[in-house]
Design an enzyme around this catalytic site. Structure first.
Site, PDB file in Angstrom:
ATOM      1  N   GLN A  40      -7.631 -36.028 -24.478  1.00 55.47           N
ATOM      2  CA  GLN A  40      -8.021 -35.209 -23.331  1.00 55.47           C
ATOM      3  C   GLN A  40      -6.979 -34.130 -23.092  1.00 55.47           C
ATOM      4  O   GLN A  40      -5.983 -34.348 -22.413  1.00 55.47           O
ATOM      5  CB  GLN A  40      -8.208 -36.081 -22.085  1.00 55.47           C
ATOM      6  CG  GLN A  40      -8.784 -35.302 -20.945  1.00 55.47           C
ATOM      7  CD  GLN A  40      -9.128 -36.170 -19.759  1.00 55.47           C
ATOM      8  OE1 GLN A  40      -9.032 -37.375 -19.775  1.00 55.47           O
ATOM      9  NE2 GLN A  40      -9.552 -35.509 -18.692  1.00 55.47           N
ATOM     10  N   PHE A  41      -7.228 -32.951 -23.662  1.00 55.33           N
ATOM     11  CA  PHE A  41      -6.257 -31.853 -23.566  1.00 55.33           C
ATOM     12  C   PHE A  41      -6.042 -31.418 -22.128  1.00 55.33           C
ATOM     13  O   PHE A  41      -4.983 -30.892 -21.781  1.00 55.33           O
ATOM     14  CB  PHE A  41      -6.676 -30.666 -24.444  1.00 55.33           C
ATOM     15  CG  PHE A  41      -7.785 -29.825 -23.882  1.00 55.33           C
ATOM     16  CD1 PHE A  41      -7.511 -28.699 -23.132  1.00 55.33           C
ATOM     17  CD2 PHE A  41      -9.121 -30.159 -24.103  1.00 55.33           C
ATOM     18  CE1 PHE A  41      -8.529 -27.917 -22.624  1.00 55.33           C
ATOM     19  CE2 PHE A  41     -10.146 -29.391 -23.606  1.00 55.33           C
ATOM     20  CZ  PHE A  41      -9.856 -28.266 -22.853  1.00 55.33           C
ATOM     21  N   THR A  42      -6.991 -31.662 -21.232  1.00 59.21           N
ATOM     22  CA  THR A  42      -6.854 -31.221 -19.846  1.00 59.21           C
ATOM     23  C   THR A  42      -5.722 -31.943 -19.106  1.00 59.21           C
ATOM     24  O   THR A  42      -5.301 -31.482 -18.052  1.00 59.21           O
ATOM     25  CB  THR A  42      -8.174 -31.371 -19.065  1.00 59.21           C
ATOM     26  OG1 THR A  42      -8.573 -32.741 -19.078  1.00 59.21           O
ATOM     27  CG2 THR A  42      -9.273 -30.505 -19.667  1.00 59.21           C
TER      28      THR A  42
END
Length: 150
Positions: free
Chosen positions: A78-80
């Site tokens: 999850q890059f966020t």
């Protein structure tokens, strides 16, 4: 490397209406990777997560780890998690590692968790649009950043 760890009584990941991961008791682990992350971050974070005493023992006290409880795990990239919200209202993801850096680190993290846990784990799919369902047990949610280990 940042991780959001949620103790779950069930969790699943669906991609294009196909369920690709499904567990009962265990952990849902969301991972955010930056360019500076190394194998050292992976090793430290994996050991920290599988040994984190956040499951109830026979006295209903959080004193048991994922390893001790023989729980399952799902790891989702999850890059966020690497979002910066310092300026304005639109998050910046400039700190998040690009796929050519992030994918090998994500795969190494999965391998390390499997090694430390002693069994196969389930995963999402890197870069996919995923629907993640979970029933947070407790609720118990822990955030760990490998850059803050000292």
């Amino acid at each position: 490397m940042k991780a959001v760890i949620q103790r779950v009584s069930k969790a699943s990941v669906t991609i294009d209406k196909n369920k690709v991961a499904d567990i009962k008791n265990g952990l849902l682990i969301l991972i955010g990777i930056v360019d500076e992350d190394t194998q050292e971050d992976i090793t430290w974070l994996s050991k920290k997560i599988v040994n984190l005493r956040i499951f109830n023992d026979e006295n209903n006290v959080m004193n048991t780890s994922l390893l001790d409880s023989n729980g399952d795990a799902i790891v989702v990239s999850q890059f966020t998690l690497q979002a910066s919200t310092k300026k304005g209202n639109r998050p910046s993801y400039i700190k998040a590692a690009k796929p050519e850096v992030a994918i090998p680190l994500y795969e190494n993290f999965i391998f390390q968790v499997e090694k430390d846990l002693g069994k196969k784990i389930q995963t999402g799919q890197f870069g996919a649009d995923m629907q993640v369902e979970l029933l947070n047990d407790g609720p118990v949610t822990i955030i760990i950043d490998s850059k803050n280990k000292n």
